[in-house]
Design a protein around this motif. Structure first.
Motif, mmCIF file in Angstrom:
data_model
loop_
_atom_site.group_PDB
_atom_site.id
_atom_site.type_symbol
_atom_site.label_atom_id
_atom_site.label_comp_id
_atom_site.label_asym_id
_atom_site.label_seq_id
_atom_site.Cartn_x
_atom_site.Cartn_y
_atom_site.Cartn_z
ATOM 1 N N ALA A 177 56.340 54.067 67.271
ATOM 2 C CA ALA A 177 56.478 53.381 65.985
ATOM 3 C C ALA A 177 57.352 52.145 66.103
ATOM 4 O O ALA A 177 57.011 51.060 65.596
ATOM 5 N N ARG A 178 58.484 52.272 66.780
ATOM 6 C CA ARG A 178 59.379 51.125 66.930
ATOM 7 C C ARG A 178 58.755 50.042 67.809
ATOM 8 O O ARG A 178 58.956 48.845 67.584
ATOM 9 N N ALA A 179 57.994 50.465 68.808
ATOM 10 C CA ALA A 179 57.359 49.489 69.702
ATOM 11 C C ALA A 179 56.360 48.627 68.951
ATOM 12 O O ALA A 179 56.320 47.398 69.137
ATOM 13 N N VAL A 180 55.528 49.231 68.116
ATOM 14 C CA VAL A 180 54.525 48.431 67.397
ATOM 15 C C VAL A 180 55.169 47.638 66.262
ATOM 16 O O VAL A 180 54.679 46.560 65.918
ATOM 17 N N GLU A 181 56.251 48.154 65.678
ATOM 18 C CA GLU A 181 56.985 47.364 64.684
ATOM 19 C C GLU A 181 57.536 46.103 65.329
ATOM 20 O O GLU A 181 57.393 44.998 64.786
ATOM 21 N N ASP A 182 58.140 46.247 66.495
ATOM 22 C CA ASP A 182 58.688 45.084 67.203
ATOM 23 C C ASP A 182 57.598 44.104 67.611
ATOM 24 O O ASP A 182 57.845 42.900 67.744
ATOM 25 N N ALA A 183 56.375 44.619 67.796
ATOM 26 C CA ALA A 183 55.257 43.764 68.202
ATOM 27 C C ALA A 183 54.605 43.050 67.019
ATOM 28 O O ALA A 183 53.679 42.262 67.219
ATOM 29 N N GLY A 184 55.069 43.325 65.807
ATOM 30 C CA GLY A 184 54.577 42.582 64.651
ATOM 31 C C GLY A 184 53.787 43.357 63.623
ATOM 32 O O GLY A 184 53.310 42.771 62.645
ATOM 33 N N ALA A 185 53.630 44.683 63.801
ATOM 34 C CA ALA A 185 52.878 45.470 62.817
ATOM 35 C C ALA A 185 53.521 45.363 61.445
ATOM 36 O O ALA A 185 54.750 45.332 61.315
ATOM 37 N N HIS A 186 52.686 45.307 60.410
ATOM 38 C CA HIS A 186 53.185 45.214 59.033
ATOM 39 C C HIS A 186 53.320 46.582 58.379
ATOM 40 O O HIS A 186 53.977 46.706 57.337
ATOM 41 N N GLY A 187 52.674 47.593 58.939
ATOM 42 C CA GLY A 187 52.728 48.941 58.389
ATOM 43 C C GLY A 187 52.199 49.929 59.407
ATOM 44 O O GLY A 187 51.635 49.564 60.445
ATOM 45 N N LEU A 188 52.393 51.217 59.104
ATOM 46 C CA LEU A 188 51.944 52.286 59.989
ATOM 47 C C LEU A 188 51.165 53.317 59.187
ATOM 48 O O LEU A 188 51.412 53.513 57.992
ATOM 49 N N SER A 189 50.236 53.996 59.853
ATOM 50 C CA SER A 189 49.598 55.168 59.260
ATOM 51 C C SER A 189 49.694 56.304 60.280
ATOM 52 O O SER A 189 49.468 56.099 61.470
ATOM 53 N N LEU A 190 50.054 57.482 59.812
ATOM 54 C CA LEU A 190 50.220 58.639 60.682
ATOM 55 C C LEU A 190 50.223 59.904 59.830
ATOM 56 O O LEU A 190 50.627 59.881 58.673
ATOM 57 N N ILE A 191 49.629 60.984 60.454
ATOM 58 C CA ILE A 191 49.238 61.068 61.850
ATOM 59 C C ILE A 191 47.719 61.096 61.973
ATOM 60 O O ILE A 191 47.024 61.440 61.012
ATOM 61 N N ASN A 192 47.246 60.743 63.170
ATOM 62 C CA ASN A 192 45.866 61.008 63.510
ATOM 63 C C ASN A 192 45.783 62.494 63.874
ATOM 64 O O ASN A 192 46.769 63.222 63.793
ATOM 65 N N THR A 193 44.631 62.939 64.285
ATOM 66 C CA THR A 193 44.446 64.369 64.561
ATOM 67 C C THR A 193 45.167 64.811 65.825
ATOM 68 O O THR A 193 45.424 64.020 66.734
ATOM 69 N N LEU A 194 45.468 66.103 65.867
ATOM 70 C CA LEU A 194 46.044 66.722 67.056
ATOM 71 C C LEU A 194 44.914 67.162 67.988
ATOM 72 O O LEU A 194 43.890 67.697 67.534
ATOM 73 N N THR A 195 45.077 66.944 69.276
ATOM 74 C CA THR A 195 44.050 67.366 70.217
ATOM 75 C C THR A 195 43.989 68.897 70.300
ATOM 76 O O THR A 195 45.014 69.560 70.450
ATOM 77 N N GLY A 196 42.777 69.428 70.166
ATOM 78 C CA GLY A 196 42.598 70.885 70.227
ATOM 79 C C GLY A 196 41.225 71.242 70.744
ATOM 80 O O GLY A 196 40.403 70.370 71.050
ATOM 81 N N MET A 197 40.974 72.541 70.840
ATOM 82 C CA MET A 197 39.654 73.000 71.265
ATOM 83 C C MET A 197 39.402 74.398 70.725
ATOM 84 O O MET A 197 40.327 75.097 70.286
ATOM 85 N N ALA A 198 38.138 74.785 70.725
ATOM 86 C CA ALA A 198 37.747 76.131 70.312
ATOM 87 C C ALA A 198 36.609 76.566 71.232
ATOM 88 O O ALA A 198 35.800 75.746 71.671
ATOM 89 N N VAL A 199 36.563 77.879 71.520
ATOM 90 C CA VAL A 199 35.553 78.392 72.443
ATOM 91 C C VAL A 199 34.878 79.626 71.856
ATOM 92 O O VAL A 199 35.389 80.271 70.935
ATOM 93 N N ASP A 200 33.714 79.936 72.386
ATOM 94 C CA ASP A 200 32.965 81.135 72.017
ATOM 95 C C ASP A 200 33.027 82.097 73.202
ATOM 96 O O ASP A 200 32.484 81.809 74.271
ATOM 97 N N ILE A 201 33.694 83.232 73.012
ATOM 98 C CA ILE A 201 33.880 84.151 74.139
ATOM 99 C C ILE A 201 32.581 84.834 74.544
ATOM 100 O O ILE A 201 32.468 85.341 75.663
ATOM 101 N N ARG A 202 31.602 84.840 73.651
ATOM 102 C CA ARG A 202 30.329 85.506 73.971
ATOM 103 C C ARG A 202 29.405 84.607 74.791
ATOM 104 O O ARG A 202 28.790 85.039 75.766
ATOM 105 N N THR A 203 29.319 83.358 74.399
ATOM 106 C CA THR A 203 28.490 82.427 75.170
ATOM 107 C C THR A 203 29.273 81.773 76.305
ATOM 108 O O THR A 203 28.680 81.159 77.197
ATOM 109 N N ARG A 204 30.613 81.924 76.232
ATOM 110 C CA ARG A 204 31.518 81.336 77.226
ATOM 111 C C ARG A 204 31.414 79.804 77.240
ATOM 112 O O ARG A 204 31.604 79.168 78.268
ATOM 113 N N LYS A 205 31.157 79.253 76.068
ATOM 114 C CA LYS A 205 31.043 77.806 75.942
ATOM 115 C C LYS A 205 32.013 77.270 74.886
ATOM 116 O O LYS A 205 32.377 77.996 73.954
#
Length: 306
Positions: A177-205
């Motif tokens: 946040a501080r890095a992009v503010e110093d680079a000239g950003a006028h505002g911030l939006s947060l947060i984007n999504t968190l990286t995750g995953m889900a699996v099917d134990i029956r199909t193993r996919k």
């Protein structure tokens, strides 16, 4: 109560903005509500050339949340400007273009193509998409790269505000946040999504064709709230809070910890009219709380003990 807010030079009639990737280009949802009554519209992420996105399946439901790996499928900036932007009420509601590119040079070129468009009110720089294999994660997790992208956009944006969308998939979001503010950003939006995953134990996919994706919805709200709180205390530019807003109280929580505005994402998947009704619900809740203005409430979290 006057719901209007000022954000990075934009006048918003209320603090409710639709999050990129969850509201199409805006045109698709106008049959369900009056787009001109929204505080703002962040359109689906735009790239220089059209993108097909990731292989299906692209969406999977999880407890209290949703995983998506759409992969920034879009029609490209030229088609958007020609076919979609003229249909939006940009004279009444700020339209914010969400930008995605593979390099600083591409971000600059993309900005240059839209900087002169009267219907574009501001730019949101996507340096944080977790479900695209190239570009996004590296920019959003490295303060040096994040600053370079921000400068590239700011140099081409003319008088339009530049809002940088931050990734939660970092050790300390305030460093970025501080890095992009110093680079000239006028505002911030947060947060984007968190990286995750889900699996099917029956199909193993995996449940997503991309294997991993971005987790959104109520499950991430506490994380989003904490990161917005920390970021508002670390920078002087205004912040938009997003992550798991499902009711007026959720939105007001972001304002209490310091946000000037909020973005609605997954909530729109629970009902197509959700974003359209949220501002009035916030007004009613604020009235019951005895609030006269956002200034009396914003950033007024009491952290004292005893």
């Amino acid at each position: 109560m006057d719901l209007s807010v000022e954000f990075a030079g934009l006048h918003l009639k209320n603090p409710v903005i639709t999050a990129s990737g969850t509201f199409g280009y805006g045109v698709e949802l106008q049959q369900f509500g009056d787009l001109s009554q929204l505080g703002g519209i962040v359109v689906k992420g735009l790239s220089l050339a059209p993108r097909k996105g990731n292989p299906s399946p692209r969406v999977a439901e999880t407890p209290c949340g949703m995983l998506n790996a759409v992969g920034l499928q879009n029609i490209g900036v030229e088609s958007f400007l020609r076919d979609k932007l003229p249909l939006l009420p940009w004279q009444k509601t700020p339209v914010i273009a969400n930008l995605y590119a593979h390099s600083c040079e591409e971000f600059g070129e993309l900005t240059d193509m839209m900087a002169g468009e009267q219907g574009i009110a501001a730019f949101e720089v996507n340096i944080s998409c977790p479900n695209v294999r190239e570009g996004g994660a590296a920019f959003g997790q490295d303060p040096v790269q994040a600053a370079r992208v921000t400068r590239a956009v700011c140099q081409r944006a003319g008088n339009k505000p530049v809002i940088v969308k931050l990734s939660p998939n970092v050790t300390d979001i305030t460093v970025i946040a501080r890095a992009v503010e110093d680079a000239g950003a006028h505002g911030l939006s947060l947060i984007n999504t968190l990286t995750g995953m889900a699996v099917d134990i029956r199909t193993r996919k995996p449940l997503l064709g991309n294997v991993t994706g971005g987790l959104s919805g109520p499950a991430i709200h506490p994380v989003a709230l904490r990161m917005v709180y920390e970021t508002c205390r670390a920078v002087s530019i205004p912040v938009m809070g997003l992550g798991g807003i499902m009711c007026a109280e959720d939105a007001l929580e972001f304002i209490l910890v310091g946000a000037h505005a909020v973005q609605v994402g997954t909530g729109s998947f629970t009902g197509t009219g959700f974003a359209f009704s949220l501002a009035e619900k916030m007004r009613k809740t604020a009235r019951k709380m005895g609030l006269d203005s956002w200034d009396d409430f914003r950033g007024q979290l009491d952290t004292t003990t005893g």
